[in-house]
Design a protein around this motif. Structure first.
Motif, PDB file in Angstrom:
ATOM      1  N   MET A   1       0.837  -1.178   0.000  1.00  0.00           N
ATOM      2  CA  MET A   1       0.000   0.000   0.000  1.00  0.00           C
ATOM      3  C   MET A   1       0.883   1.242   0.000  1.00  0.00           C
ATOM      4  O   MET A   1       1.926   1.266   0.625  1.00  0.00           O
ATOM      5  N   ASN A   2       0.421   2.266  -0.722  1.00  0.00           N
ATOM      6  CA  ASN A   2       1.129   3.538  -0.789  1.00  0.00           C
ATOM      7  C   ASN A   2       0.128   4.687  -0.689  1.00  0.00           C
ATOM      8  O   ASN A   2      -1.024   4.545  -1.090  1.00  0.00           O
ATOM      9  N   VAL A   3       0.596   5.798  -0.189  1.00  0.00           N
ATOM     10  CA  VAL A   3      -0.199   7.021  -0.180  1.00  0.00           C
ATOM     11  C   VAL A   3       0.592   8.063  -0.951  1.00  0.00           C
ATOM     12  O   VAL A   3       1.821   8.139  -0.832  1.00  0.00           O
ATOM     13  N   MET A   4      -0.122   8.842  -1.751  1.00  0.00           N
ATOM     14  CA  MET A   4       0.541   9.956  -2.438  1.00  0.00           C
ATOM     15  C   MET A   4      -0.376  11.165  -2.378  1.00  0.00           C
ATOM     16  O   MET A   4      -1.599  11.043  -2.301  1.00  0.00           O
ATOM     17  N   GLN A   5       0.254  12.326  -2.359  1.00  0.00           N
ATOM     18  CA  GLN A   5      -0.490  13.572  -2.349  1.00  0.00           C
ATOM     19  C   GLN A   5       0.394  14.654  -2.966  1.00  0.00           C
ATOM     20  O   GLN A   5       1.592  14.705  -2.708  1.00  0.00           O
ATOM     21  N   TYR A   6      -0.198  15.482  -3.782  1.00  0.00           N
ATOM     22  CA  TYR A   6       0.491  16.672  -4.269  1.00  0.00           C
ATOM     23  C   TYR A   6      -0.359  17.857  -3.852  1.00  0.00           C
ATOM     24  O   TYR A   6      -1.584  17.820  -3.885  1.00  0.00           O
ATOM     25  N   LYS A   7       0.304  18.882  -3.388  1.00  0.00           N
ATOM     26  CA  LYS A   7      -0.380  20.087  -2.926  1.00  0.00           C
ATOM     27  C   LYS A   7      -0.061  21.217  -3.884  1.00  0.00           C
ATOM     28  O   LYS A   7       1.102  21.563  -4.079  1.00  0.00           O
ATOM     29  N   ILE A   8      -1.114  21.769  -4.451  1.00  0.00           N
ATOM     30  CA  ILE A   8      -0.962  22.823  -5.434  1.00  0.00           C
ATOM     31  C   ILE A   8      -1.447  24.129  -4.822  1.00  0.00           C
ATOM     32  O   ILE A   8      -2.644  24.291  -4.565  1.00  0.00           O
ATOM     33  N   LYS A   9      -0.491  25.020  -4.537  1.00  0.00           N
ATOM     34  CA  LYS A   9      -0.824  26.364  -4.044  1.00  0.00           C
ATOM     35  C   LYS A   9      -1.138  27.214  -5.257  1.00  0.00           C
ATOM     36  O   LYS A   9      -0.309  27.356  -6.151  1.00  0.00           O
ATOM     37  N   LEU A  10      -2.328  27.785  -5.253  1.00  0.00           N
ATOM     38  CA  LEU A  10      -2.779  28.584  -6.378  1.00  0.00           C
ATOM     39  C   LEU A  10      -2.637  30.070  -6.041  1.00  0.00           C
ATOM     40  O   LEU A  10      -2.623  30.444  -4.873  1.00  0.00           O
ATOM     41  N   PRO A  11      -2.556  30.927  -7.057  1.00  0.00           N
ATOM     42  CA  PRO A  11      -2.461  32.367  -6.795  1.00  0.00           C
ATOM     43  C   PRO A  11      -3.687  32.860  -6.028  1.00  0.00           C
ATOM     44  O   PRO A  11      -4.784  32.320  -6.188  1.00  0.00           O
ATOM     45  N   LYS A  12      -3.514  33.877  -5.201  1.00  0.00           N
ATOM     46  CA  LYS A  12      -4.617  34.331  -4.338  1.00  0.00           C
ATOM     47  C   LYS A  12      -5.803  34.854  -5.142  1.00  0.00           C
ATOM     48  O   LYS A  12      -6.925  34.823  -4.665  1.00  0.00           O
ATOM     49  N   GLU A  13      -5.581  35.282  -6.367  1.00  0.00           N
ATOM     50  CA  GLU A  13      -6.688  35.747  -7.197  1.00  0.00           C
ATOM     51  C   GLU A  13      -7.367  34.603  -7.972  1.00  0.00           C
ATOM     52  O   GLU A  13      -8.350  34.813  -8.673  1.00  0.00           O
ATOM     53  N   TYR A  14      -6.841  33.381  -7.821  1.00  0.00           N
ATOM     54  CA  TYR A  14      -7.373  32.220  -8.539  1.00  0.00           C
ATOM     55  C   TYR A  14      -8.788  31.899  -8.040  1.00  0.00           C
ATOM     56  O   TYR A  14      -9.034  31.809  -6.838  1.00  0.00           O
ATOM     57  N   GLY A  15      -9.704  31.734  -8.946  1.00  0.00           N
ATOM     58  CA  GLY A  15     -11.082  31.387  -8.587  1.00  0.00           C
ATOM     59  C   GLY A  15     -11.215  29.895  -8.313  1.00  0.00           C
ATOM     60  O   GLY A  15     -11.041  29.080  -9.224  1.00  0.00           O
ATOM     61  N   MET A  16     -11.480  29.526  -7.073  1.00  0.00           N
ATOM     62  CA  MET A  16     -11.575  28.112  -6.704  1.00  0.00           C
ATOM     63  C   MET A  16     -12.745  27.403  -7.388  1.00  0.00           C
ATOM     64  O   MET A  16     -12.796  26.176  -7.417  1.00  0.00           O
ATOM     65  N   GLU A  17     -13.669  28.174  -7.973  1.00  0.00           N
ATOM     66  CA  GLU A  17     -14.757  27.539  -8.716  1.00  0.00           C
ATOM     67  C   GLU A  17     -14.203  26.760  -9.910  1.00  0.00           C
ATOM     68  O   GLU A  17     -14.814  25.790 -10.364  1.00  0.00           O
ATOM     69  N   LYS A  18     -13.009  27.144 -10.399  1.00  0.00           N
ATOM     70  CA  LYS A  18     -12.365  26.395 -11.487  1.00  0.00           C
ATOM     71  C   LYS A  18     -12.006  24.981 -11.023  1.00  0.00           C
ATOM     72  O   LYS A  18     -12.165  24.017 -11.772  1.00  0.00           O
ATOM     73  N   ILE A  19     -11.513  24.862  -9.797  1.00  0.00           N
ATOM     74  CA  ILE A  19     -11.180  23.543  -9.251  1.00  0.00           C
ATOM     75  C   ILE A  19     -12.464  22.759  -8.998  1.00  0.00           C
ATOM     76  O   ILE A  19     -12.553  21.567  -9.306  1.00  0.00           O
ATOM     77  N   ARG A  20     -13.455  23.404  -8.436  1.00  0.00           N
ATOM     78  CA  ARG A  20     -14.748  22.739  -8.191  1.00  0.00           C
ATOM     79  C   ARG A  20     -15.331  22.193  -9.495  1.00  0.00           C
ATOM     80  O   ARG A  20     -15.793  21.053  -9.555  1.00  0.00           O
ATOM     81  N   GLU A  21     -15.270  22.993 -10.549  1.00  0.00           N
ATOM     82  CA  GLU A  21     -15.781  22.569 -11.853  1.00  0.00           C
ATOM     83  C   GLU A  21     -14.939  21.428 -12.423  1.00  0.00           C
ATOM     84  O   GLU A  21     -15.474  20.462 -12.968  1.00  0.00           O
ATOM     85  N   ARG A  22     -13.630  21.542 -12.277  1.00  0.00           N
ATOM     86  CA  ARG A  22     -12.718  20.499 -12.760  1.00  0.00           C
ATOM     87  C   ARG A  22     -13.054  19.155 -12.112  1.00  0.00           C
ATOM     88  O   ARG A  22     -13.151  18.135 -12.784  1.00  0.00           O
ATOM     89  N   VAL A  23     -13.245  19.167 -10.790  1.00  0.00           N
ATOM     90  CA  VAL A  23     -13.555  17.924 -10.068  1.00  0.00           C
ATOM     91  C   VAL A  23     -14.962  17.432 -10.423  1.00  0.00           C
ATOM     92  O   VAL A  23     -15.171  16.233 -10.623  1.00  0.00           O
ATOM     93  N   ALA A  24     -15.921  18.355 -10.525  1.00  0.00           N
ATOM     94  CA  ALA A  24     -17.286  17.959 -10.890  1.00  0.00           C
ATOM     95  C   ALA A  24     -17.311  17.270 -12.265  1.00  0.00           C
ATOM     96  O   ALA A  24     -18.036  16.293 -12.462  1.00  0.00           O
ATOM     97  N   ASN A  25     -16.492  17.762 -13.188  1.00  0.00           N
ATOM     98  CA  ASN A  25     -16.461  17.197 -14.539  1.00  0.00           C
ATOM     99  C   ASN A  25     -15.584  15.959 -14.676  1.00  0.00           C
ATOM    100  O   ASN A  25     -15.828  15.135 -15.558  1.00  0.00           O
TER     101      ASN A  25
END
Length: 169
Positions: free
Chosen positions: A1-25
């Motif tokens: 078993m393995n665990v992996m994670q990448y953390k992506i720090k986005l610019p403060k002006e980045y609209g998180m709705e883009k990530i929400r839409e990306r995951v929804a799609n």
């Protein structure tokens, strides 16, 4: 078993709705992925962070994801990212975690000792739907993940809460 994670720090002006839409799609695309026990799509709205967490049955599925074109979607969208790899020590997850809306992450250093002792969970919340404790001896870190339906104000002092957008199994 393995665990992996990448953390992506986005610019403060980045609209998180883009990530929400990306995951929804696209979130369902990892449902039933080779050797994947669980992928949790996590975000932190206030710090503009996207941090998917993967629990793999074996390195075969993880290698397939990284090297056979799937991770290329991260590269083309967010650029080169470090993937944190850890070894699961305690895995207490089942179908109940699918009802999670929040994950509390607690990261700690593993202190130098003269006699090894396995890391343990540092808190025992009664309303956790599941929990996962991983470690990385390369960095001497342990990370605890607790899965919740509701975000708890009193637990915020222990670590960082992430919102769950989707869980693939």
């Amino acid at each position: 078993m393995n665990v992996m994670q990448y953390k992506i720090k986005l610019p403060k002006e980045y609209g998180m709705e883009k990530i929400r839409e990306r995951v929804a799609n696209n979130g369902v695309k990892t449902d039933g992925f080779l050797d994947l026990l669980m992928k949790v799509y996590l975000i932190r709205e206030e710090s503009k962070e996207y941090a998917p967490l993967y629990l793999w049955k074996s390195e075969k599925g993880m290698n397939h994801f990284i090297f056979d074109g799937y991770y290329d979607n991260i590269l083309s969208s967010f650029g080169w990212r470090q993937i944190n790899i850890a070894i699961p020590l305690i895995v207490e997850v089942n179908q109940k975690v699918k009802a999670s809306h929040w994950v509390l992450e607690i990261e700690k250093d593993i202190k130098e000792v003269t006699k090894m002792k396995a890391p343990e969970f540092s808190i025992t919340p009664k309303d956790a739907l599941g929990k996962l404790l991983v470690y990385n001896p390369d960095k001497w870190k342990q990370v605890e993940f607790y899965f919740f339906k509701e975000k708890s104000k009193e637990l915020e002092c222990f670590g960082s809460f992430y919102e769950v957008l989707h869980i693939s199994t």
